[in-house]
Motif scaffolding. Structure first.
Motif, PDB file in Angstrom:
ATOM      1  N   GLY A 184       0.977  -1.265  -0.016  1.00 43.24           N
ATOM      2  CA  GLY A 184       0.023  -0.002   0.031  1.00 43.24           C
ATOM      3  C   GLY A 184       0.923   1.222   0.100  1.00 43.24           C
ATOM      4  O   GLY A 184       0.402   2.240  -0.478  1.00 43.24           O
ATOM      5  N   ARG A 185       2.003   1.286   0.429  1.00 43.65           N
ATOM      6  CA  ARG A 185       2.896   2.447   0.609  1.00 43.65           C
ATOM      7  C   ARG A 185       3.495   2.439  -0.362  1.00 43.65           C
ATOM      8  O   ARG A 185       4.135   3.711  -0.852  1.00 43.65           O
ATOM      9  CB  ARG A 185       3.776   2.125   1.823  1.00 43.65           C
ATOM     10  CG  ARG A 185       3.334   2.210   3.184  1.00 43.65           C
ATOM     11  CD  ARG A 185       4.231   2.265   4.226  1.00 43.65           C
ATOM     12  NE  ARG A 185       5.131   3.727   4.133  1.00 43.65           N
ATOM     13  CZ  ARG A 185       6.171   4.134   4.949  1.00 43.65           C
ATOM     14  NH1 ARG A 185       6.461   3.162   5.834  1.00 43.65           N
ATOM     15  NH2 ARG A 185       6.585   5.130   4.804  1.00 43.65           N
ATOM     16  N   MET A 186       3.445   1.735  -1.525  1.00 42.40           N
ATOM     17  CA  MET A 186       4.114   1.877  -3.004  1.00 42.40           C
ATOM     18  C   MET A 186       3.144   2.527  -3.718  1.00 42.40           C
ATOM     19  O   MET A 186       3.605   2.884  -4.847  1.00 42.40           O
ATOM     20  CB  MET A 186       4.556   0.586  -3.382  1.00 42.40           C
ATOM     21  CG  MET A 186       5.453  -0.122  -2.638  1.00 42.40           C
ATOM     22  SD  MET A 186       5.970  -1.734  -3.364  1.00 42.40           S
ATOM     23  CE  MET A 186       7.180  -2.469  -2.172  1.00 42.40           C
ATOM     24  N   VAL A 187       1.945   2.933  -3.497  1.00 39.12           N
ATOM     25  CA  VAL A 187       1.084   3.732  -4.173  1.00 39.12           C
ATOM     26  C   VAL A 187       0.933   5.171  -3.421  1.00 39.12           C
ATOM     27  O   VAL A 187       1.156   5.288  -2.385  1.00 39.12           O
ATOM     28  CB  VAL A 187      -0.532   3.248  -3.866  1.00 39.12           C
ATOM     29  CG1 VAL A 187      -1.490   3.854  -4.623  1.00 39.12           C
ATOM     30  CG2 VAL A 187      -0.444   1.721  -4.382  1.00 39.12           C
ATOM     31  N   ASP A 188       0.844   6.085  -4.427  1.00 42.75           N
ATOM     32  CA  ASP A 188       1.000   7.555  -3.775  1.00 42.75           C
ATOM     33  C   ASP A 188      -0.310   8.023  -3.774  1.00 42.75           C
ATOM     34  O   ASP A 188      -1.322   8.633  -4.573  1.00 42.75           O
ATOM     35  CB  ASP A 188       1.634   8.467  -5.223  1.00 42.75           C
ATOM     36  CG  ASP A 188       1.977   9.857  -4.848  1.00 42.75           C
ATOM     37  OD1 ASP A 188       1.711  10.181  -3.476  1.00 42.75           O
ATOM     38  OD2 ASP A 188       2.063  10.649  -5.532  1.00 42.75           O
ATOM     39  N   ARG A 189      -0.869   7.812  -2.435  1.00 42.66           N
ATOM     40  CA  ARG A 189      -2.273   7.985  -2.026  1.00 42.66           C
ATOM     41  C   ARG A 189      -1.870   8.257  -0.580  1.00 42.66           C
ATOM     42  O   ARG A 189      -1.183   7.705   0.186  1.00 42.66           O
ATOM     43  CB  ARG A 189      -3.189   6.939  -2.235  1.00 42.66           C
ATOM     44  CG  ARG A 189      -2.822   5.813  -1.601  1.00 42.66           C
ATOM     45  CD  ARG A 189      -3.969   4.539  -1.961  1.00 42.66           C
ATOM     46  NE  ARG A 189      -3.592   3.396  -1.649  1.00 42.66           N
ATOM     47  CZ  ARG A 189      -4.012   1.944  -1.915  1.00 42.66           C
ATOM     48  NH1 ARG A 189      -4.601   2.175  -3.046  1.00 42.66           N
ATOM     49  NH2 ARG A 189      -3.767   1.042  -1.381  1.00 42.66           N
ATOM     50  N   LYS A 190      -2.868   9.062   0.037  1.00 47.31           N
ATOM     51  CA  LYS A 190      -3.090   9.373   1.479  1.00 47.31           C
ATOM     52  C   LYS A 190      -3.577   8.005   2.051  1.00 47.31           C
ATOM     53  O   LYS A 190      -4.513   7.269   1.793  1.00 47.31           O
ATOM     54  CB  LYS A 190      -3.960  10.404   1.940  1.00 47.31           C
ATOM     55  CG  LYS A 190      -3.780  10.907   3.289  1.00 47.31           C
ATOM     56  CD  LYS A 190      -4.975  11.997   3.523  1.00 47.31           C
ATOM     57  CE  LYS A 190      -4.771  12.312   4.979  1.00 47.31           C
ATOM     58  NZ  LYS A 190      -5.577  13.595   5.155  1.00 47.31           N
ATOM     59  N   SER A 191      -2.621   7.700   3.224  1.00 43.20           N
ATOM     60  CA  SER A 191      -3.136   6.580   4.108  1.00 43.20           C
ATOM     61  C   SER A 191      -2.541   6.634   5.568  1.00 43.20           C
ATOM     62  O   SER A 191      -2.665   7.904   5.851  1.00 43.20           O
ATOM     63  CB  SER A 191      -2.639   5.187   3.459  1.00 43.20           C
ATOM     64  OG  SER A 191      -2.869   4.122   4.153  1.00 43.20           O
ATOM     65  N   VAL A 226      -0.144   5.736   6.629  1.00 43.93           N
ATOM     66  CA  VAL A 226       1.224   6.234   6.889  1.00 43.93           C
ATOM     67  C   VAL A 226       1.693   6.654   5.549  1.00 43.93           C
ATOM     68  O   VAL A 226       0.945   6.592   4.368  1.00 43.93           O
ATOM     69  CB  VAL A 226       2.048   4.869   7.029  1.00 43.93           C
ATOM     70  CG1 VAL A 226       2.242   4.528   8.506  1.00 43.93           C
ATOM     71  CG2 VAL A 226       1.774   3.757   6.062  1.00 43.93           C
ATOM     72  N   PRO A 227       2.627   7.656   5.178  1.00 50.03           N
ATOM     73  CA  PRO A 227       2.997   8.175   3.994  1.00 50.03           C
ATOM     74  C   PRO A 227       3.393   7.078   3.004  1.00 50.03           C
ATOM     75  O   PRO A 227       3.852   6.202   3.367  1.00 50.03           O
ATOM     76  CB  PRO A 227       4.298   9.247   4.222  1.00 50.03           C
ATOM     77  CG  PRO A 227       3.973   9.432   5.960  1.00 50.03           C
ATOM     78  CD  PRO A 227       3.549   8.368   6.344  1.00 50.03           C
ATOM     79  N   PRO A 228       3.240   7.223   1.651  1.00 48.88           N
ATOM     80  CA  PRO A 228       3.835   6.598   0.530  1.00 48.88           C
ATOM     81  C   PRO A 228       5.264   6.605   0.626  1.00 48.88           C
ATOM     82  O   PRO A 228       5.940   7.562   0.943  1.00 48.88           O
ATOM     83  CB  PRO A 228       3.114   7.228  -0.641  1.00 48.88           C
ATOM     84  CG  PRO A 228       2.943   8.703  -0.369  1.00 48.88           C
ATOM     85  CD  PRO A 228       2.611   8.646   1.172  1.00 48.88           C
ATOM     86  N   PHE A 229       5.982   5.356   0.088  1.00 55.94           N
ATOM     87  CA  PHE A 229       7.246   5.486  -0.182  1.00 55.94           C
ATOM     88  C   PHE A 229       7.567   6.518  -1.463  1.00 55.94           C
ATOM     89  O   PHE A 229       6.782   6.606  -2.182  1.00 55.94           O
ATOM     90  CB  PHE A 229       7.630   4.213  -0.545  1.00 55.94           C
ATOM     91  CG  PHE A 229       7.673   3.048   0.582  1.00 55.94           C
ATOM     92  CD1 PHE A 229       8.331   3.221   1.696  1.00 55.94           C
ATOM     93  CD2 PHE A 229       6.984   1.740   0.340  1.00 55.94           C
ATOM     94  CE1 PHE A 229       8.102   2.304   2.618  1.00 55.94           C
ATOM     95  CE2 PHE A 229       6.807   0.709   1.102  1.00 55.94           C
ATOM     96  CZ  PHE A 229       7.663   1.050   2.365  1.00 55.94           C
ATOM     97  N   ALA A 230       8.649   7.101  -1.195  1.00 62.56           N
ATOM     98  CA  ALA A 230       9.224   8.105  -2.263  1.00 62.56           C
ATOM     99  C   ALA A 230       9.948   7.411  -3.219  1.00 62.56           C
ATOM    100  O   ALA A 230      10.742   6.334  -2.928  1.00 62.56           O
ATOM    101  CB  ALA A 230      10.191   9.046  -1.535  1.00 62.56           C
ATOM    102  N   LEU A 231       9.680   7.785  -4.464  1.00 63.63           N
ATOM    103  CA  LEU A 231      10.235   7.246  -5.633  1.00 63.63           C
ATOM    104  C   LEU A 231      11.793   7.661  -5.516  1.00 63.63           C
ATOM    105  O   LEU A 231      12.443   8.665  -5.241  1.00 63.63           O
ATOM    106  CB  LEU A 231       9.932   7.711  -7.043  1.00 63.63           C
ATOM    107  CG  LEU A 231       8.642   7.144  -7.448  1.00 63.63           C
ATOM    108  CD1 LEU A 231       8.214   7.902  -8.691  1.00 63.63           C
ATOM    109  CD2 LEU A 231       8.709   5.703  -7.711  1.00 63.63           C
ATOM    110  N   ASN A 232      12.798   6.525  -6.080  1.00 60.74           N
ATOM    111  CA  ASN A 232      14.150   6.856  -5.883  1.00 60.74           C
ATOM    112  C   ASN A 232      14.784   7.089  -4.825  1.00 60.74           C
ATOM    113  O   ASN A 232      15.947   7.868  -4.543  1.00 60.74           O
ATOM    114  CB  ASN A 232      14.462   7.708  -7.183  1.00 60.74           C
ATOM    115  CG  ASN A 232      14.174   7.549  -8.327  1.00 60.74           C
ATOM    116  OD1 ASN A 232      14.233   6.361  -8.863  1.00 60.74           O
ATOM    117  ND2 ASN A 232      13.416   8.444  -8.960  1.00 60.74           N
TER     118      ASN A 232
END
Length: 337
Positions: A56-63, A65-71
């Motif tokens: 779920g954290r690999m998707v850029d959406r509010k949850s 916990v914050p999403p993982f950042a690319l790179n």
């Protein structure tokens, strides 16, 4: 700082998965390590965890916990050892748990670090039965569903890190336990735990009918890890005033479009059911109580700690993807050192 270690390896999120994650979504990156500042420590990670919630954290959406950042380096549960220190509270040799997984080393202040207690148990268990998965199972059964001796408990994804512990705790609490798994091999594992009835949902036909056969008098408590067909089958077999502890819904984590919910949700009203989702971090104040109980159960051999282990940081993406392919029995871990 240990002058022989000037860089480390990390796993970064290279792209956001669409559907099932693939190896191309991850990148193995060499990164320099900064010198230690006052108050900081250098950790050499020994073990790291992969868990379904990370999808779920690999998707850029509010949850929650914050999403993982690319790179950027991913994060998750890890057990490590302090190998250089400028913090007297964490001397060299201290074993610690952290959320600094997906990397071999970390230079960090001590925020979020927990020194592990002295124990004869392997420290990897603090990522499994003595960590978040075990605490999740215990919380769902005791604080959310209020399982009682003599009741019937149904656990989905029952051979996984959380489900396998939930089955064992359910038996220790005096419940009749029914488990759902996806292979005969996993069924044998749960049989060794003393689980009363086991359904291989891939071969048993209609799950609702299989569950009715396994629990002809109905289910008091459902520990929900899967969603979809499992939730529908559980709802059809719940007793009046039954309770459902919703831990996760792994069947939907890789969906690329919204999925329809069960068509029997009206049973929640008709059977006066309690259905409650929970995030275990909100119950962490009760961890000491859980840890005492679980350490005793482990010492007495009343709980078995099953692990599936991948070797080396470069195998972390495969271990993570393996969660959604049913490759784990018990806790999925990556051994880093």
């Amino acid at each position: 700082m240990n002058s022989t270690i000037t860089e480390t390896r990390e796993i970064h999120l290279a792209s956001r998965p669409e559907g099932m994650p693939t190896a191309e979504n991850f990148a193995l990156v060499n990164k320099p390590l900064s010198p230690l500042a006052d108050g900081q420590v250098l950790i050499k990670n020994l073990w790291m965890s992969v868990d379904p919630y990370m999808r779920g954290r690999m998707v850029d959406r509010k949850s929650y916990v914050p999403p993982f950042a690319l790179n950027q380096v991913l994060e998750g549960g890890a057990i490590g050892e302090v190998i250089a220190s400028k913090n007297s509270d964490f001397p060299i040799g201290t074993k610690v748990s952290s959320m600094l997984g997906w990397r071999e080393h970390a230079v960090t202040d001590t925020t979020g670090l927990t020194a592990l207690p002295q124990t004869e148990l392997d420290c990897s268990h603090f990522l499994g039965v003595l960590g978040m998965p075990g605490m999740t199972a215990w919380t769902g059964l005791t604080r959310i569903a209020d399982l009682k001796a003599g009741e019937t408990l149904f656990v989905s994804a029952a051979s996984g890190a959380v489900g396998s512990v939930a089955c064992q705790i359910g038996k220790l609490m005096g419940a009749r336990v029914i488990a759902s798994v996806g292979s005969d091999e996993k069924a044998e594992l749960l049989r060794s735990y003393g689980v009363d009835a086991i359904i291989n949902y891939k071969t048993y036909g209609t799950l609702t009918q299989a569950l009715t056969k396994a629990a002809p008098e109905g289910i008091d408590v459902y520990f929900e890890n899967v969603g979809g067909e499992h939730l529908a089958a559980a709802l059809s077999n719940m007793k009046d005033h039954g309770r459902i502890a919703v831990c996760g819904m792994i069947s939907q984590y890789n969906d690329t479009a919204p999925t329809s919910g069960p068509d029997n949700l009206a049973l929640i009203v008709m059977r006066k059911l309690k259905l409650e989702g929970f995030i275990v971090s909100e119950h962490w104040a009760h961890y000491p109580e859980f840890a005492v109980k679980m350490a005793q159960w482990l010492a007495e051999g009343k709980v078995k700690a099953e692990q599936t282990i991948y070797q080396g940081l470069e195998q972390a993406p495969d271990a993570f993807i393996g969660l959604f392919e049913g490759k784990n029995r018990g806790k999925m871990l990556v051994k880093l050192a």
